[in-house]
Scaffold this motif. Sequence first.
Motif, PDB file in Angstrom:
ATOM      1  N   UNK A  57      71.025  75.627  27.355  1.00 19.35           N
ATOM      2  CA  UNK A  57      72.168  75.035  27.273  1.00 19.35           C
ATOM      3  C   UNK A  57      72.447  73.770  28.258  1.00 19.35           C
ATOM      4  N   UNK A  58      71.384  73.701  29.175  1.00 16.72           N
ATOM      5  CA  UNK A  58      71.672  72.648  30.200  1.00 16.72           C
ATOM      6  C   UNK A  58      71.390  71.354  29.633  1.00 16.72           C
ATOM      7  N   UNK A  59      72.269  70.553  30.098  1.00 14.72           N
ATOM      8  CA  UNK A  59      72.023  69.008  29.675  1.00 14.72           C
ATOM      9  C   UNK A  59      70.697  68.418  29.935  1.00 14.72           C
ATOM     10  N   UNK A  60      70.068  67.664  28.863  1.00 17.12           N
ATOM     11  CA  UNK A  60      68.986  66.873  29.229  1.00 17.12           C
ATOM     12  C   UNK A  60      69.301  65.408  29.966  1.00 17.12           C
ATOM     13  N   UNK A  61      68.042  65.133  30.363  1.00 17.31           N
ATOM     14  CA  UNK A  61      68.095  63.908  31.175  1.00 17.31           C
ATOM     15  C   UNK A  61      68.234  62.741  30.008  1.00 17.31           C
ATOM     16  N   UNK A  62      68.922  61.772  30.282  1.00 19.05           N
ATOM     17  CA  UNK A  62      69.382  60.541  29.693  1.00 19.05           C
ATOM     18  C   UNK A  62      67.855  59.901  29.383  1.00 19.05           C
ATOM     19  N   UNK A  63      67.842  59.506  28.045  1.00 18.51           N
ATOM     20  CA  UNK A  63      66.633  58.683  28.012  1.00 18.51           C
ATOM     21  C   UNK A  63      66.808  57.096  28.784  1.00 18.51           C
ATOM     22  N   UNK A  64      65.368  57.049  28.952  1.00 17.75           N
ATOM     23  CA  UNK A  64      65.480  55.582  29.731  1.00 17.75           C
ATOM     24  C   UNK A  64      65.779  55.617  31.377  1.00 17.75           C
ATOM     25  N   UNK A  65      65.917  56.879  31.963  1.00 20.10           N
ATOM     26  CA  UNK A  65      66.446  57.005  33.305  1.00 20.10           C
ATOM     27  C   UNK A  65      64.935  57.537  34.148  1.00 20.10           C
ATOM     28  N   UNK A  66      64.054  57.408  33.548  1.00 18.16           N
ATOM     29  CA  UNK A  66      62.833  57.867  34.229  1.00 18.16           C
ATOM     30  C   UNK A  66      62.554  57.153  35.586  1.00 18.16           C
ATOM     31  N   UNK A  67      62.570  57.807  36.588  1.00 18.09           N
ATOM     32  CA  UNK A  67      62.388  56.849  38.042  1.00 18.09           C
ATOM     33  C   UNK A  67      61.025  57.155  38.310  1.00 18.09           C
ATOM     34  N   UNK A  68      60.133  57.919  37.826  1.00 19.94           N
ATOM     35  CA  UNK A  68      58.759  58.210  37.871  1.00 19.94           C
ATOM     36  C   UNK A  68      58.012  57.169  37.238  1.00 19.94           C
ATOM     37  N   UNK A  76      58.704  53.750  39.354  1.00 20.71           N
ATOM     38  CA  UNK A  76      57.830  53.816  40.389  1.00 20.71           C
ATOM     39  C   UNK A  76      56.309  53.563  40.048  1.00 20.71           C
ATOM     40  N   UNK A  77      56.125  54.026  39.068  1.00 16.54           N
ATOM     41  CA  UNK A  77      54.891  53.591  38.586  1.00 16.54           C
ATOM     42  C   UNK A  77      54.434  52.411  38.407  1.00 16.54           C
ATOM     43  N   UNK A  78      55.652  51.757  37.592  1.00 16.19           N
ATOM     44  CA  UNK A  78      55.421  50.381  36.923  1.00 16.19           C
ATOM     45  C   UNK A  78      55.465  49.448  38.308  1.00 16.19           C
ATOM     46  N   UNK A  79      56.235  49.835  39.295  1.00 15.91           N
ATOM     47  CA  UNK A  79      56.355  48.945  40.449  1.00 15.91           C
ATOM     48  C   UNK A  79      54.879  49.037  41.101  1.00 15.91           C
ATOM     49  N   UNK A  80      54.235  50.312  41.350  1.00 16.95           N
ATOM     50  CA  UNK A  80      52.999  50.272  41.920  1.00 16.95           C
ATOM     51  C   UNK A  80      51.924  49.355  41.173  1.00 16.95           C
ATOM     52  N   UNK A  81      52.227  49.631  39.972  1.00 13.93           N
ATOM     53  CA  UNK A  81      51.140  48.737  39.063  1.00 13.93           C
ATOM     54  C   UNK A  81      51.378  47.159  38.930  1.00 13.93           C
ATOM     55  N   UNK A  82      52.573  46.779  39.251  1.00 14.70           N
ATOM     56  CA  UNK A  82      52.888  45.433  39.514  1.00 14.70           C
ATOM     57  C   UNK A  82      52.086  44.819  40.744  1.00 14.70           C
ATOM     58  N   UNK A  83      52.161  45.743  42.116  1.00  9.85           N
ATOM     59  CA  UNK A  83      51.427  45.304  43.216  1.00  9.85           C
ATOM     60  C   UNK A  83      50.070  45.496  42.989  1.00  9.85           C
ATOM     61  N   UNK A 100      51.918  58.409  32.609  1.00  9.26           N
ATOM     62  CA  UNK A 100      53.334  58.897  32.564  1.00  9.26           C
ATOM     63  C   UNK A 100      53.752  59.538  31.511  1.00  9.26           C
ATOM     64  N   UNK A 101      52.959  59.582  30.388  1.00  4.62           N
ATOM     65  CA  UNK A 101      53.352  59.969  29.018  1.00  4.62           C
ATOM     66  C   UNK A 101      54.662  59.483  28.326  1.00  4.62           C
ATOM     67  N   UNK A 102      54.988  58.195  28.837  1.00  3.29           N
ATOM     68  CA  UNK A 102      56.068  57.372  28.467  1.00  3.29           C
ATOM     69  C   UNK A 102      55.799  56.523  27.383  1.00  3.29           C
ATOM     70  N   UNK A 103      56.411  56.520  26.120  1.00  2.00           N
ATOM     71  CA  UNK A 103      56.300  55.548  25.304  1.00  2.00           C
ATOM     72  C   UNK A 103      57.537  54.522  25.595  1.00  2.00           C
ATOM     73  N   UNK A 104      56.967  53.365  25.795  1.00  3.65           N
ATOM     74  CA  UNK A 104      58.249  52.278  25.811  1.00  3.65           C
ATOM     75  C   UNK A 104      57.677  51.175  25.152  1.00  3.65           C
ATOM     76  N   UNK A 105      58.709  50.284  24.747  1.00  3.73           N
ATOM     77  CA  UNK A 105      58.360  48.891  23.997  1.00  3.73           C
ATOM     78  C   UNK A 105      58.247  48.040  24.913  1.00  3.73           C
TER      79      UNK A 105
END
Length: 112
Positions: free
Chosen positions: A49-60, A63-70, A88-93
């Motif tokens: 019954x625990x609330x799920x994490x809202x979509x699009x709020x993945x800090x991981x 952070x990965x994207x920030x490291x990739x930019x560098x 990260x196993x994240x599908x984004x547009x």
Amino acid sequence: MKPYSEDLRTKIVQALHRGVNKREASRTFGVSLSSVKRYAKMDTNGQSLAPREPPGKSLTATRLLEADLEERPTATLHQRREYLRVIAGVEVSRFTVSRMINGRLRWSRKKH
């Protein structure tokens, strides 16, 4: 809008187990009837019954994207999407990656 707490959801389900009908539980706890039905279904299916994490709020992912930019400042948006999908196993547009780079990370490509 913040999700209802797990404690409230548990109290609603417990009331249903005691014989309170869904409409009455909805009024008593001040939540929508559809929420009461959803929590009852989750309980019946054995789901948390625990609330799920809202979509699009993945800090991981951020952070990965920030490291990739560098590491790879000249990579394309398509390459960054693929990187996030594999690592990260994240599908984004492509648009979402662009928004993350320009908005949240405030990073712009250096033109030489």
